[in-house]
Each structure stands twice: as structure tokens, then as C-alpha cells.
Design a protein around this motif. Structure first.
Motif, PDB file in Angstrom:
ATOM      1  N   GLN A 150       0.841  -1.183   0.000  1.00 26.98           N
ATOM      2  CA  GLN A 150       0.000   0.000   0.000  1.00 26.98           C
ATOM      3  C   GLN A 150       0.883   1.243   0.000  1.00 26.98           C
ATOM      4  OE1 GLN A 150      -3.174  -0.355  -0.302  1.00 26.98           O
ATOM      5  NE2 GLN A 150      -3.751   1.785  -0.255  1.00 26.98           N
ATOM      6  N   VAL A 151       0.465   2.231  -0.782  1.00 28.90           N
ATOM      7  CA  VAL A 151       1.217   3.477  -0.872  1.00 28.90           C
ATOM      8  C   VAL A 151       0.281   4.617  -0.505  1.00 28.90           C
ATOM      9  CG1 VAL A 151       2.535   4.991  -2.367  1.00 28.90           C
ATOM     10  CG2 VAL A 151       2.695   2.513  -2.657  1.00 28.90           C
ATOM     11  N   PRO A 152       0.308   5.047   0.715  1.00 28.65           N
ATOM     12  CA  PRO A 152      -0.571   6.167   1.081  1.00 28.65           C
ATOM     13  C   PRO A 152      -0.165   7.448   0.363  1.00 28.65           C
ATOM     14  CG  PRO A 152       0.217   5.011   3.033  1.00 28.65           C
ATOM     15  CD  PRO A 152       1.036   4.526   1.872  1.00 28.65           C
ATOM     16  N   LEU A 153      -1.149   8.168  -0.095  1.00 27.35           N
ATOM     17  CA  LEU A 153      -0.932   9.460  -0.709  1.00 27.35           C
ATOM     18  C   LEU A 153      -1.630  10.497   0.154  1.00 27.35           C
ATOM     19  CD1 LEU A 153      -1.608   8.657  -4.480  1.00 27.35           C
ATOM     20  CD2 LEU A 153       0.562   8.638  -3.265  1.00 27.35           C
ATOM     21  N   VAL A 154      -0.903  11.506   0.551  1.00 27.23           N
ATOM     22  CA  VAL A 154      -1.450  12.560   1.405  1.00 27.23           C
ATOM     23  C   VAL A 154      -1.448  13.864   0.632  1.00 27.23           C
ATOM     24  CG1 VAL A 154      -1.227  13.816   3.558  1.00 27.23           C
ATOM     25  CG2 VAL A 154      -0.616  11.384   3.463  1.00 27.23           C
ATOM     26  N   GLU A 155      -2.645  14.415   0.441  1.00 23.66           N
ATOM     27  CA  GLU A 155      -2.796  15.651  -0.313  1.00 23.66           C
ATOM     28  C   GLU A 155      -2.990  16.819   0.643  1.00 23.66           C
ATOM     29  OE1 GLU A 155      -5.340  13.221  -3.681  1.00 23.66           O
ATOM     30  OE2 GLU A 155      -6.174  14.022  -1.831  1.00 23.66           O
ATOM     31  N   SER A 156      -2.599  17.988   0.180  1.00 21.74           N
ATOM     32  CA  SER A 156      -2.831  19.204   0.941  1.00 21.74           C
ATOM     33  C   SER A 156      -2.884  20.377  -0.019  1.00 21.74           C
ATOM     34  CB  SER A 156      -1.722  19.412   1.983  1.00 21.74           C
ATOM     35  OG  SER A 156      -0.465  19.536   1.346  1.00 21.74           O
ATOM     36  N   GLY A 157      -3.417  21.491   0.474  1.00 22.72           N
ATOM     37  CA  GLY A 157      -3.383  22.728  -0.298  1.00 22.72           C
ATOM     38  C   GLY A 157      -4.708  23.176  -0.871  1.00 22.72           C
ATOM     39  N   GLY A 158      -5.740  22.382  -0.740  1.00 26.14           N
ATOM     40  CA  GLY A 158      -7.040  22.820  -1.248  1.00 26.14           C
ATOM     41  C   GLY A 158      -7.628  23.916  -0.383  1.00 26.14           C
ATOM     42  N   GLY A 159      -8.749  24.462  -0.847  1.00 30.75           N
ATOM     43  CA  GLY A 159      -9.402  25.503  -0.071  1.00 30.75           C
ATOM     44  C   GLY A 159     -10.329  26.332  -0.916  1.00 30.75           C
ATOM     45  N   LEU A 160     -10.717  27.467  -0.349  1.00 33.00           N
ATOM     46  CA  LEU A 160     -11.627  28.395  -1.006  1.00 33.00           C
ATOM     47  C   LEU A 160     -10.845  29.607  -1.485  1.00 33.00           C
ATOM     48  CD1 LEU A 160     -14.489  29.476  -1.672  1.00 33.00           C
ATOM     49  CD2 LEU A 160     -14.568  30.359   0.677  1.00 33.00           C
ATOM     50  N   VAL A 161     -11.043  29.980  -2.731  1.00 34.26           N
ATOM     51  CA  VAL A 161     -10.336  31.124  -3.297  1.00 34.26           C
ATOM     52  C   VAL A 161     -11.274  31.853  -4.254  1.00 34.26           C
ATOM     53  CG1 VAL A 161      -9.384  29.792  -5.228  1.00 34.26           C
ATOM     54  CG2 VAL A 161      -8.168  31.822  -4.404  1.00 34.26           C
ATOM     55  N   GLN A 162     -11.058  33.135  -4.417  1.00 34.55           N
ATOM     56  CA  GLN A 162     -11.850  33.904  -5.367  1.00 34.55           C
ATOM     57  C   GLN A 162     -11.337  33.681  -6.792  1.00 34.55           C
ATOM     58  OE1 GLN A 162     -11.742  38.007  -4.025  1.00 34.55           O
ATOM     59  NE2 GLN A 162     -13.675  37.742  -2.926  1.00 34.55           N
ATOM     60  N   ALA A 163     -12.214  33.886  -7.735  1.00 29.08           N
ATOM     61  CA  ALA A 163     -11.826  33.774  -9.139  1.00 29.08           C
ATOM     62  C   ALA A 163     -10.639  34.691  -9.426  1.00 29.08           C
ATOM     63  CB  ALA A 163     -13.001  34.137 -10.036  1.00 29.08           C
ATOM     64  N   GLY A 164      -9.696  34.151 -10.180  1.00 31.85           N
ATOM     65  CA  GLY A 164      -8.480  34.891 -10.474  1.00 31.85           C
ATOM     66  C   GLY A 164      -7.349  34.604  -9.505  1.00 31.85           C
ATOM     67  N   GLY A 165      -7.666  33.933  -8.414  1.00 30.97           N
ATOM     68  CA  GLY A 165      -6.657  33.637  -7.411  1.00 30.97           C
ATOM     69  C   GLY A 165      -5.849  32.393  -7.737  1.00 30.97           C
ATOM     70  N   SER A 166      -5.009  32.013  -6.776  1.00 29.96           N
ATOM     71  CA  SER A 166      -4.106  30.877  -6.972  1.00 29.96           C
ATOM     72  C   SER A 166      -4.141  29.947  -5.770  1.00 29.96           C
ATOM     73  CB  SER A 166      -2.664  31.375  -7.157  1.00 29.96           C
ATOM     74  OG  SER A 166      -2.532  32.180  -8.292  1.00 29.96           O
ATOM     75  N   LEU A 167      -3.857  28.697  -6.051  1.00 28.92           N
ATOM     76  CA  LEU A 167      -3.679  27.679  -5.014  1.00 28.92           C
ATOM     77  C   LEU A 167      -2.579  26.731  -5.465  1.00 28.92           C
ATOM     78  CD1 LEU A 167      -7.323  26.601  -4.036  1.00 28.92           C
ATOM     79  CD2 LEU A 167      -5.692  27.809  -2.573  1.00 28.92           C
ATOM     80  N   ARG A 168      -1.927  26.113  -4.500  1.00 29.05           N
ATOM     81  CA  ARG A 168      -0.908  25.106  -4.810  1.00 29.05           C
ATOM     82  C   ARG A 168      -1.247  23.830  -4.067  1.00 29.05           C
ATOM     83  NH1 ARG A 168       4.942  24.034  -2.923  1.00 29.05           N
ATOM     84  NH2 ARG A 168       6.017  23.307  -4.812  1.00 29.05           N
ATOM     85  N   LEU A 169      -1.470  22.780  -4.826  1.00 28.80           N
ATOM     86  CA  LEU A 169      -1.739  21.477  -4.251  1.00 28.80           C
ATOM     87  C   LEU A 169      -0.444  20.688  -4.137  1.00 28.80           C
ATOM     88  CD1 LEU A 169      -4.982  20.426  -6.174  1.00 28.80           C
ATOM     89  CD2 LEU A 169      -4.759  21.811  -4.105  1.00 28.80           C
ATOM     90  N   SER A 170      -0.371  19.904  -3.081  1.00 28.46           N
ATOM     91  CA  SER A 170       0.799  19.071  -2.851  1.00 28.46           C
ATOM     92  C   SER A 170       0.341  17.652  -2.529  1.00 28.46           C
ATOM     93  CB  SER A 170       1.624  19.629  -1.691  1.00 28.46           C
ATOM     94  OG  SER A 170       2.718  18.782  -1.402  1.00 28.46           O
ATOM     95  N   CYS A 171       1.105  16.681  -2.985  1.00 29.75           N
ATOM     96  CA  CYS A 171       0.796  15.285  -2.715  1.00 29.75           C
ATOM     97  C   CYS A 171       2.096  14.567  -2.380  1.00 29.75           C
ATOM     98  CB  CYS A 171       0.136  14.641  -3.920  1.00 29.75           C
ATOM     99  SG  CYS A 171      -0.165  12.864  -3.761  1.00 29.75           S
ATOM    100  N   ALA A 172       2.094  13.899  -1.239  1.00 29.61           N
ATOM    101  CA  ALA A 172       3.268  13.156  -0.802  1.00 29.61           C
ATOM    102  C   ALA A 172       2.941  11.674  -0.781  1.00 29.61           C
ATOM    103  CB  ALA A 172       3.709  13.623   0.574  1.00 29.61           C
ATOM    104  N   ALA A 173       3.799  10.895  -1.390  1.00 33.30           N
ATOM    105  CA  ALA A 173       3.638   9.444  -1.400  1.00 33.30           C
ATOM    106  C   ALA A 173       4.602   8.821  -0.404  1.00 33.30           C
ATOM    107  CB  ALA A 173       3.898   8.896  -2.794  1.00 33.30           C
TER     108      ALA A 173
END
Length: 117
Positions: free
Chosen positions: A1-24
Motif C-alpha cells: 500500500q502506498v498512502p498518498l497525502v494531499e494538501s493545499g485545497g481551499g476556497l479562493v476567489q476567481a483569479g486567485g491561486s492555489l498550490r496542491l501538494s501530494c506526498a507518497a
């Protein structure tokens, strides 16, 4: 099994930015590709971006020029930089890795991205 842990989601206004990260974590001998998929309510899961072992990338047409996928092979991490976000980018984003030689796919638990207009 390879757990994948995601982070970085959320609420943002149009035109904004987000960075998602995933660690295996776990024992990974060889990764063929790492990528991000998304699923909006009432829609099928779709490919957003993928990066292959050699560094080549593919993007969905809807995100080209706005999203950038990258990976850190030493840390088994994959990132998705999302700029100029639009309300239609709202979805649950899933991290995916495909390992060699089996080509088996592992999935993260998903992280919610909501873009308000």
C-alpha cells in the motif's frame, strides 16, 4: 500500500491561486507517472495534469497556460500550481501515481478546491 497525502485545497476567489501538494509514502521502487485528476459534482473524474518519469507533461485543454505540474522525485512528491482560477475549476482534486512494472494506480483521498465568482 502506498498512502498518498494531499494538501493545499481551499476556497479562493476567481483569479486567485492555489498550490496542491501530494506526498507518497511507503515503499516505492519506481514511479511511472504522477498526476492530478478532479471530479466536480455530477461529473466524471477527469485528468487535469500528469508528469511522467522523464519529465514530460500533459494537461487538460481547460487548464493549459494556467496550471503547472511538477514533481520532486527524491521526495516522491507532486505539486499542482493553479493560477487564474475560475469557478469551473471547482472540484475535488485527487492525486494519482502509477507504479512500475505493474502500472497499478494509487489514489489520494481528495482535496476540495472551491473557486467563488
Amino acid at each position: 500500500q502506498v498512502p498518498l497525502v494531499e494538501s493545499g485545497g481551499g476556497l479562493v476567489q476567481a483569479g486567485g491561486s492555489l498550490r496542491l501538494s501530494c506526498a507518497a509514502s511507503g515503499s516505492i521502487f519506481s514511479i511511472n507517472k504522477m498526476g492530478w485528476y478532479r471530479q466536480a459534482p455530477g461529473k466524471q473524474r477527469e485528468l487535469v495534469a500528469v508528469i511522467f518519469n522523464g519529465g514530460s507533461t500533459n494537461y487538460a485543454d481547460s487548464v493549459k497556460g494556467r496550471f503547472t505540474i511538477s514533481r520532486d522525485n527524491a521526495k516522491n512528491r507532486v505539486y499542482l500550481q493553479m493560477n487564474s482560477l475560475k469557478p469551473e475549476d471547482t472540484a475535488v482534486y485527487y492525486c494519482n501515481i502509477q507504479i512500475l512494472p505493474s502500472l497499478y494506480n494509487y489514489w489520494g483521498q481528495g482535496t476540495q478546491v472551491t473557486v467563488s465568482s
